[in-house]
Design an enzyme around this catalytic site. Structure first.
Site, PDB file in Angstrom:
ATOM      1  N   ASN A 195       0.796  -1.119  -0.098  1.00 54.50           N
ATOM      2  CA  ASN A 195      -0.003  -0.036  -0.046  1.00 54.50           C
ATOM      3  C   ASN A 195       1.023   1.152  -0.212  1.00 54.50           C
ATOM      4  OD1 ASN A 195      -1.921   2.164   0.712  1.00 54.50           O
ATOM      5  ND2 ASN A 195      -3.363   0.345   1.319  1.00 54.50           N
ATOM      6  N   HIS A 415     -18.268  10.526  -7.302  1.00 56.90           N
ATOM      7  CA  HIS A 415     -16.909  10.118  -6.871  1.00 56.90           C
ATOM      8  C   HIS A 415     -15.971  11.136  -6.678  1.00 56.90           C
ATOM      9  CE1 HIS A 415     -12.929   7.694  -7.105  1.00 56.90           C
ATOM     10  NE2 HIS A 415     -13.357   7.410  -6.132  1.00 56.90           N
ATOM     11  N   HIS A 416     -15.542  11.398  -5.240  1.00 53.79           N
ATOM     12  CA  HIS A 416     -14.474  12.376  -4.839  1.00 53.79           C
ATOM     13  C   HIS A 416     -13.001  11.602  -4.503  1.00 53.79           C
ATOM     14  CE1 HIS A 416     -17.646  15.724  -4.008  1.00 53.79           C
ATOM     15  NE2 HIS A 416     -17.362  15.595  -5.240  1.00 53.79           N
ATOM     16  N   GLU A 417     -12.304  11.141  -5.279  1.00 56.17           N
ATOM     17  CA  GLU A 417     -10.896  10.669  -4.743  1.00 56.17           C
ATOM     18  C   GLU A 417      -9.975  12.067  -4.458  1.00 56.17           C
ATOM     19  OE1 GLU A 417      -9.282   7.604  -4.411  1.00 56.17           O
ATOM     20  OE2 GLU A 417      -7.968   9.261  -3.439  1.00 56.17           O
ATOM     21  N   HIS A 485     -13.937   5.715   1.410  1.00 57.59           N
ATOM     22  CA  HIS A 485     -12.736   4.658   1.377  1.00 57.59           C
ATOM     23  C   HIS A 485     -11.414   5.183   1.810  1.00 57.59           C
ATOM     24  CE1 HIS A 485     -14.263   1.580  -1.482  1.00 57.59           C
ATOM     25  NE2 HIS A 485     -15.312   2.112  -1.186  1.00 57.59           N
ATOM     26  N   GLU A 486     -10.554   4.334   2.364  1.00 63.90           N
ATOM     27  CA  GLU A 486      -9.261   4.703   2.988  1.00 63.90           C
ATOM     28  C   GLU A 486      -9.440   5.642   4.321  1.00 63.90           C
ATOM     29  OE1 GLU A 486      -9.270   5.327  -0.446  1.00 63.90           O
ATOM     30  OE2 GLU A 486      -8.728   3.230  -0.766  1.00 63.90           O
ATOM     31  N   GLU A 504     -14.833   1.613   3.526  1.00 61.42           N
ATOM     32  CA  GLU A 504     -14.060   0.576   3.162  1.00 61.42           C
ATOM     33  C   GLU A 504     -13.501   0.206   4.483  1.00 61.42           C
ATOM     34  OE1 GLU A 504     -10.804   1.227   0.650  1.00 61.42           O
ATOM     35  OE2 GLU A 504     -11.203  -0.551  -0.593  1.00 61.42           O
ATOM     36  N   GLU A 510     -11.979  -6.462  -4.011  1.00 62.83           N
ATOM     37  CA  GLU A 510     -10.946  -5.900  -5.263  1.00 62.83           C
ATOM     38  C   GLU A 510      -9.505  -6.736  -4.940  1.00 62.83           C
ATOM     39  OE1 GLU A 510     -11.003  -1.716  -4.440  1.00 62.83           O
ATOM     40  OE2 GLU A 510      -9.109  -1.918  -3.200  1.00 62.83           O
TER      41      GLU A 510
HETATM   42  C1  NOJ Z   1      -9.293   3.038  -3.661  1.00 66.21           C
HETATM   43  C2  NOJ Z   1     -10.677   2.428  -3.467  1.00 66.21           C
HETATM   44  O1  NOJ Z   1     -10.831   1.538  -2.552  1.00 66.21           O
HETATM   45  C3  NOJ Z   1     -11.288   2.063  -5.017  1.00 66.21           C
HETATM   46  O2  NOJ Z   1     -12.514   1.649  -4.764  1.00 66.21           O
HETATM   47  C4  NOJ Z   1     -10.986   3.239  -5.959  1.00 66.21           C
HETATM   48  O3  NOJ Z   1     -11.548   3.021  -7.330  1.00 66.21           O
HETATM   49  C5  NOJ Z   1      -9.588   3.826  -6.055  1.00 66.21           C
HETATM   50  N1  NOJ Z   1      -9.204   3.910  -4.967  1.00 66.21           N
HETATM   51  C6  NOJ Z   1      -9.777   5.073  -6.834  1.00 66.21           C
HETATM   52  O4  NOJ Z   1     -10.154   6.183  -6.060  1.00 66.21           O
HETATM   53 CA    CA Z   2      -9.012   0.981  -0.949  1.00 68.90          CA
END
Ligand code: NOJ
Ligand code: CA
Length: 708
Positions: A195, A415-417, A485-486, A504, A510
């Site tokens: 990671n 989606h907000h990465e 997530h994260e 998550e 995944e």
């Molecule tokens: C990690 C997330 O767990 C995953 O679901 C996502 O597609 C990717 N980051 C990109 O944001």
């Molecule tokens: Ca993840």
């Protein structure tokens, strides 16, 4: 109602310098003993019947720049006890009514020399203990900094532990089952990931929720509840290998909590039972959180969704749009001049395909990742201005797609990465949420891949815990649901803010090719103790090389395992994660995913053993339908139970999705059988389940007008 009953179940023993105060659980089975030992050291111990669960364990804090700290030299100033018994209704959940019943003891401790007070509040339920530290408003204690919290959990023996390495930034690990004494020796092996955001604590620290099993048959779970404005807790095993001690996540300067009086710590929780099922049925974590703070919750809806996602995660598709630019400057880079590389999946045509698929099969929503500019250059460059969250790529027509989806009664999920540039996200958040509302989005999946930017902070430090909470509360103001997530692992905060519908914070589907067998039979005992997980189940093409020639990996699962997860991995937000065309190849198995509910009136834990097997039955919210899911780990299992949870006198059509004779999680993952039978609450059920597999059952009541 709260009812103060002074000393009705309190025993006070005064012997020289030793004071012990006992508190019983409402059913009398659990006993908490609080002791002020020599030198005024506060300790607690817990027993269940004649079995000790936690031996005398210290309580307190070491503070920065404080000669005395909150460790010893205490006197008991006051003790108050009370009882509480209220049943409440969650907005969504595993059951419609949750009973919150406990006996409470609040011990005020005084350090005379410093004129300081600290209170320890214990809540003893029938299935475990929660306690927290409280700092009342007081003249001589205003602001203080924690060097370390010194809460101990002293075990009675060398228990079996189900653990992942302590890490300040990630929980995305496979679980190790070992004796506590073996944790040190196995730590290097357990750090099994690459990671990009990871800070392993050391050779003896593990994460919570930590699952333990004693040799004399007790199941014990250690976690925390209501983690707010405080660092996330890990557990460090002491050199004798018998005692876990709290280890908080430091902030960028090494502090482990900057606190203020009045203030409270999160609850430390110890769930205990004589059967593994008891741990799953416990509602302690939710009960220790505050009631819902959102008045109108009508906009919070359990959701089944598909997504433009697996194509990128497993299939080799791209989140980004072009290969033209070595770096991107948000607001300056002109994407209209860029040549698309042709592998961008969040394009309008592809998104419409998913909208059509969702509409056709009755799913609520479509997640689209990679819709916004910046993905060419978004993570691991210490770059703060990586996304603006409001500018779509040229091939993603945000207006048209939302209108198209809404015309088919489907929503798009935003989606907000953030790439962990949390300050940048906070800077853009209002505008980003307004943008969502403008186009009719009501849910966002957030992401925190990579080291926190600005650098220095860890994902689970107090400032980041505050950031994650800020997102949830801000989103609630905009009537937006959040799937983080994260983010830091959940601690039941979804009771107070039920718009937090998913997290998550563990290794999800995944990475089902890279986990030990049985991953999904341990997660309900560990990660899910704090709240639902966006596990992304439902993959039917489990040989990843079939969708991506560069991925020579098989997921350690079968189709029926993937079906069962919709029941065993509780979540009000369930993804239908595979490609539409993979479902079209198996329409009869896909039927279960279409039928299964995402919100429940009741849950019955039929069989469970951590890391081995798990069978759960749940009744759909507001209907008479039931769904059963069972999964296995590294051993085959024969599931056997009676349908006695069904309504008496009624008949149900049961559809059973189970292993075929030759199902094999390595070599024949897609083999399954489907059988139908009529059952009543007197019927018995037996099913053999192969390694890494599972079974699922739908049960629809047979009435004169309705047969399914
Ligand atoms: C990690 C997330 O767990 C995953 O679901 C996502 O597609 C990717 N980051 C990109 O944001
Ligand atoms: Ca993840």
């Amino acid at each position: 109602m709260k009812n103060i009953v002074f000393f009705s179940f309190l025993v006070l023993v005064a012997f020289q310098q030793l004071f012990a105060y006992n508190l019983k659980s409402p059913n009398g089975n659990l006993i908490l003993k609080f002791t002020l030992a020599g030198n005024g050291i506060p300790t607690y111990a817990l027993s269940l019947g004649d079995k000790q669960v936690i031996e005398n364990s210290r309580l307190g804090f070491e503070l920065v720049n404080d000669d005395k700290s909150f460790l010893d030299d205490f006197e008991v100033g006051d003790i108050q006890t009370s009882s509480f018994d209220v049943t409440w209704q969650p907005v969504w959940g595993e059951e419609k009514d949750i009973r919150n019943q406990y006996n409470e003891m609040a011990v005020t401790l005084v350090q005379k020399e410093k004129n300081r007070r600290m209170l320890i509040r214990f809540r003893l339920f029938n299935d475990g203990l929660g306690f927290r530290y409280e700092f009342p408003m007081q003249k001589d204690l205003r602001h203080f900094i924690v060097k370390e919290e010194c809460t101990q959990f002293a075990m009675t023996g060398d228990h079996t532990a189900y653990w992942i390495p302590g890490d300040y930034c990630t929980q995305e690990y496979g679980y190790t089952k070992s004796k506590m004494s073996e944790i040190r020796g196995l730590m290097n092996k357990a750090v099994d990931h690459q990671n990009i955001a990871s800070k392993v604590i050391g050779e003896a620290a593990v994460q919570t929720a930590l699952m333990l099993k004693t040799d004399d048959g007790l199941y014990i779970n250690l976690h925390e509840a209501a983690l707010l404005d405080y660092p996330c807790m890990h557990l460090e095993l002491d050199s004798e290998n018998r005692t876990f001690q709290s280890h908080l996540t430091p902030d960028a300067v090494g502090f482990k909590g900057t606190l203020q009086a009045p203030g409270v710590s999160p609850w430390r929780t110890i769930i205990v039972g004589t059967e593994a099922k008891d741990i799953l049925a416990s509602r302690i974590t939710l009960n220790l959180n505050e009631p819902c703070k959102i008045q109108d919750t009508s906009w919070i809806r359990p959701t089944k969704f598909v997504g433009v996602w697996w194509e990128m995660i497993a299939g080799g598709g791209s989140w980004d749009y072009t290969s033209d630019y070595p770096t991107i400057k948000i607001g300056e880079t002109d994407y209209t001049k860029a040549k698309p590389h042709g592998n961008h999946r969040a394009n309008s045509q592809n998104v419409k395909r998913y909208i059509d698929f969702a509409a056709k099969n009755g799913f609520d929503a479509v997640l689209v990742e990679g819709w916004n500019i910046g993905w060419e250059d978004w993570v691991s460059n210490r770059k703060e201005f990586n996304f603006d969250y409001v500018t779509p790529y040229p091939d993603f027509d945000v207006k048209e797609l939302n209108e198209y989806a809404h015309s088919k009664n489907v929503k798009l999920i935003m989606h907000h990465e953030t790439g962990s540039a949390y300050r940048n996200y906070e800077r853009h958040m209002d505008e980003a949420f307004q943008f969502m509302k403008q186009y009719g989005y009501d849910a966002v999946k957030t992401g925190y891949v990579g080291p926190i930017v600005p650098l220095g902070e860890y994902h689970y430090s107090q400032p980041m815990v505050n950031h994650f909470q800020y997102v949830v509360e801000k989103a609630a103001k905009y009537r937006i649901m959040v799937d983080g997530h994260e983010a830091v692992r959940p601690t039941g905060i979804c009771r107070t803010y039920p718009n937090l519908i998913g997290n998550e914070s563990a290794r999800g589907n995944e990475f089902m090719s890279r986990v030990p067998l049985g991953h999904t039979t341990i997660l309900p005992f560990t990660r899910l103790i704090g709240g639902p997980m966006d596990f992304t189940p439902g993959i039917f093409e489990l040989d990843l090389s079939k969708i991506n020639p560069n991925r020579h990996e098989k997921m350690k699962a079968t189709i029926t395992n993937q079906l069962a997860l919709y029941v065993t991995m509780y979540s009000p937000l369930q993804m239908v994660a595979d490609y539409p065309e993979n479902y079209e190849r198996f329409p009869d198995a896909f039927q279960f995913i279409k039928d299964v509910a995402v919100d429940w009136d009741k849950s019955v834990y039929l069989e469970a053993e951590p890391y081995e097997y798990l069978t759960i039955a749940r009744k759909e919210k507001g209907s008479g339908n039931w769904f059963v899911g069972g999964t296995t780990g590294a051993q085959p299992h024969i599931a056997a139970f009676q349908f006695d949870f069904l309504d008496p006198g009624k008949k149900y059509m049961a559809t059973v999705y189970a292993d075929a004779a030759d199902t094999d999680y390595e070599n024949n993952q897609q083999a399954y059988t489907i059988r139908k039978m009529v059952v009543t609450n007197k019927s018995k059920f037996k099913q053999s389940v192969s390694i890494g597999s599972g079974f699922a059952i739908s049960l629809f009541e047979i009435t004169d007008n309705k047969k399914k």
